[in-house]
Design an enzyme around this catalytic site. Structure first.
Site, PDB file in Angstrom:
ATOM      1  N   LYS A  32       0.852  -1.187   0.000  1.00  0.00           N
ATOM      2  CA  LYS A  32       0.000   0.000   0.000  1.00  0.00           C
ATOM      3  C   LYS A  32       0.889   1.239   0.000  1.00  0.00           C
ATOM      4  CE  LYS A  32      -3.879   1.944   2.689  1.00  0.00           C
ATOM      5  NZ  LYS A  32      -4.702   1.773   3.912  1.00  0.00           N
ATOM      6  N   SER A  45      -9.653   1.570   3.130  1.00  0.00           N
ATOM      7  CA  SER A  45      -8.825   2.354   2.247  1.00  0.00           C
ATOM      8  C   SER A  45      -7.769   1.539   1.493  1.00  0.00           C
ATOM      9  CB  SER A  45      -8.110   3.446   3.041  1.00  0.00           C
ATOM     10  OG  SER A  45      -7.201   2.868   3.957  1.00  0.00           O
ATOM     11  N   SER A  82      -9.664  -0.818   7.340  1.00  0.00           N
ATOM     12  CA  SER A  82      -9.113  -0.611   5.998  1.00  0.00           C
ATOM     13  C   SER A  82      -8.369  -1.800   5.393  1.00  0.00           C
ATOM     14  CB  SER A  82      -8.180   0.605   6.000  1.00  0.00           C
ATOM     15  OG  SER A  82      -8.923   1.790   5.962  1.00  0.00           O
TER      16      SER A  82
END
Lengths: 95, 489
Positions: free
Chosen positions: B79, B154, B178
């Protein structure tokens, strides 16, 4: 409305944000709706309940005070938007 | 013949060790897959093809010389909130669009130590604020199961990339769900470890008392493998836990016999819960019972207030953390002003997207003079009550089972003008962050429209082994994790 446009603009100033005048109303109503929802917390009896800032109680995380390698000046300054010699360059602060 | 990019970590490692495949061939297959599919899925913000192939060649040399580690030659992706030395790390934000970290995050270093191959950096909601990945400043990631739907967020890029076989496993971060929520929406496994289990050094901060890095993978065993690589104490993160790291791989096969699964009835009766999700998760619990677990009812009376407490605490911490983006040390600077405060305002207003600005305003308001007691202090007290609920529940049970999200993945744009509706979709996940406990999402079925549904299991602090054992037992008894999205090339 939970938060007035004047209050929102004051908070924006504190947060160092500039709000597009055309968006102030909508933003105040969105933030207001969230704050109104958050107000449901008032229904919870928290008399005598201590606040929690951290879920895991780690205290006094000491480490040995040893010399370690650090970023070089050039690396630390590599992402600076403006630089002069070995310093970060900022707009004039004192008049 | 299985395509190389379809392999799990466990399968790939086996083939690599037996020299039936090379890491270069595996990495090239994954890079080709990214080139073919990512124009549609848009999971990657940066693809590090050349560096990945160089790492793959090193991995092949290590295998030839018998110097292997646990992830030698395995293509993974991170990420874009996790710092990678020399590789752009944007956090999904214009303000960090050109930020090249001068150092690696702790977890990046750990993956390199294990000789993993990094193929790129993954899209996310800006500064991890969002549940849809629509709030990235750069692109909207698509759900591989239905490209008109969100992948969740997210860590939407991290989940979509694993689901579409564009990496074997990935890392995400979980502040309110997330990792677990996008894993559920994309039909992969996602694990949020206990707060402090994984160092946050080099993780760009959103809400420091809630943020935690964790793995997303095709199987529970692969998540155990990734967690093994990244868990452990780090003196550079003062909140990192000193507890020894157990053998997560060994824990996988412990089974669920006699395990007490707590069922919070309120979680299955919430008004916003899609009946398909409720039924699917109930069936998953029945499967665990058939495997030898027993269920007990537990009460989590204060979790109804979790969303409200979270949306005070997280924005408060965020408004403080994001004060550092001032156009001086790194990131964007708006050069239009000769005056310092004007420069700050111009830089931040140009660099932050709408959702980030909303949360910074919310947090600043809640922390401002006269409001602190009513908001931050009150929310922190409710946080204590939520923690006490979990502590009481874990007296009666070993794990808690619930849905991950109230609905399957929603269409892109569904929450565009209603941030509160998006926040409410975090209702089942974020109390784990407030309490600091670990949670896992494991695929447990599909909606009538063919969208994945996840089962969430929560454990007490540092009980990742139990979570992994139960999730692995469930996975071995079911076939959901074998089903793949069909993406046209």
């Amino acid at each position: 409305m939970k938060i007035s446009t004047e209050e929102l603009l004051h908070v924006a100033k504190l947060a160092r944000l500039r709000i597009d005048p055309a968006a102030v109303e909508k933003l105040a109503s969105q933030v207001g709706a969230i704050l109104a929802y958050v107000d449901t917390l008032a229904r919870v009896d928290t008399e005598g309940v201590p606040p929690t800032a951290h879920a895991i109680g780690v205290t006094n995380a000491f480490r040995e005070d040893r010399l370690q390698s650090h970023l070089t000046t050039d690396l630390a300054l590599a992402n600076a938007p403006a630089r002069e010699e070995d310093f970060f360059l900022v707009p004039k602060v004192v008049g | 013949m299985t395509h190389l990019y379809e392999l799990t970590i466990a399968q790939a490692r086996d083939l690599l060790q037996r020299k039936e495949i090379s890491s270069v061939a595996l990495t090239q297959a994954v890079l080709d897959r990214i080139a073919a599919l990512d124009p549609t899925v848009q999971a990657f913000l940066t693809v590090t093809a050349e560096a990945a192939l160089a790492e793959a060649r090193q991995a092949d040399a290590a295998i030839a010389q018998g110097r292997t580690a646990s992830l030698t030659g395995i293509p993974v992706a991170l990420k874009d909130v996790i710092c990678t030395q020399g590789v752009r790390t944007t956090c999904g934000s214009r303000i960090l669009e050109n930020f090249i970290p001068p150092y690696d995050a702790f977890v990046t270093r750990r993956l390199k130590d294990q000789q993993a191959v990094m193929v790129g950096k993954l899209n996310m909601d800006e500064f991890a604020m969002g549940s849809t990945t629509e709030h990235s400043a750069f692109q909207v990631t698509r759900n591989p199961w239905n490209t008109a739907c969100i992948p969740g967020g997210s860590s939407g890029g991290s989940a979509a990339a694993v689901a579409a076989d564009m990496c074997l496993a990935s890392l995400g971060s979980d502040t309110g769900g997330s990792i677990r929520q996008p894993a559920s929406h994309c039909g992969v496994v996602g694990l949020k470890p206990t707060y402090g289990r994984v160092s946050r050094f080099g993780l760009v901060a959103f809400a420091s008392s809630l943020d935690q890095i964790g793995p997303l993978g095709k199987t529970v065993a692969d998540c155990a493998e990734m967690l093994q690589a990244i868990a452990g104490h780090d003196p550079a993160d003062a909140t990192s836990a000193p507890q020894p790291v157990p053998d997560y791989r060994a824990a996988l096969t412990r089974g669920v016999h006699g395990l007490r699964i707590g069922i919070p009835r309120s979680h299955f009766e919430s008004p916003g819960l899609d009946p398909q999700v409720a039924d699917t998760v109930r069936r998953a619990v029945a499967t665990l019972e058939a495997l030898g677990a027993v269920t007990v009812e537990v009460a989590l009376p204060h979790t109804d207030y979790g969303v409200a407490a979270y949306y005070v605490i997280a924005p408060c911490e965020a408004s403080s953390n994001l004060a550092r983006y001032d156009g001086v040390k790194y990131g964007l600077r708006d050069g239009g002003s000769e005056e310092l405060l004007e420069m700050y305002r111009a830089t931040r207003s140009r660099g932050f997207g709408a959702e980030v600005q909303r949360r910074v305003l919310l947090g600043t308001y809640a922390l401002s003079a006269g409001y602190y007691d009513a908001y931050y202090r009150k929310a922190s007290q409710v946080r204590t009550l939520i923690m006490r609920d979990f502590a009481a529940a874990f007296e009666k049970c070993d794990l808690i089972a619930s849905p991950v999200t109230p609905t399957p993945a929603t269409p892109i744009g569904a929450h565009a003008d209603d941030p509160l509706a998006m926040y409410l979709s975090d209702m089942y996940t974020l109390s784990a962050n407030l309490a600091g406990i670990p949670g896992i999402s494991v695929p447990c079925g599909f909606s009538a429209d063919g969208l994945p549904i996840g089962l969430q299991l929560l454990g007490s602090h540092f009980q990742e082994e139990r979570l992994l054992a139960a999730a692995h037992a469930f996975e071995q008894a079911t076939e959901y994790h074998r089903k793949k999205p069909v993406l046209s090339l």
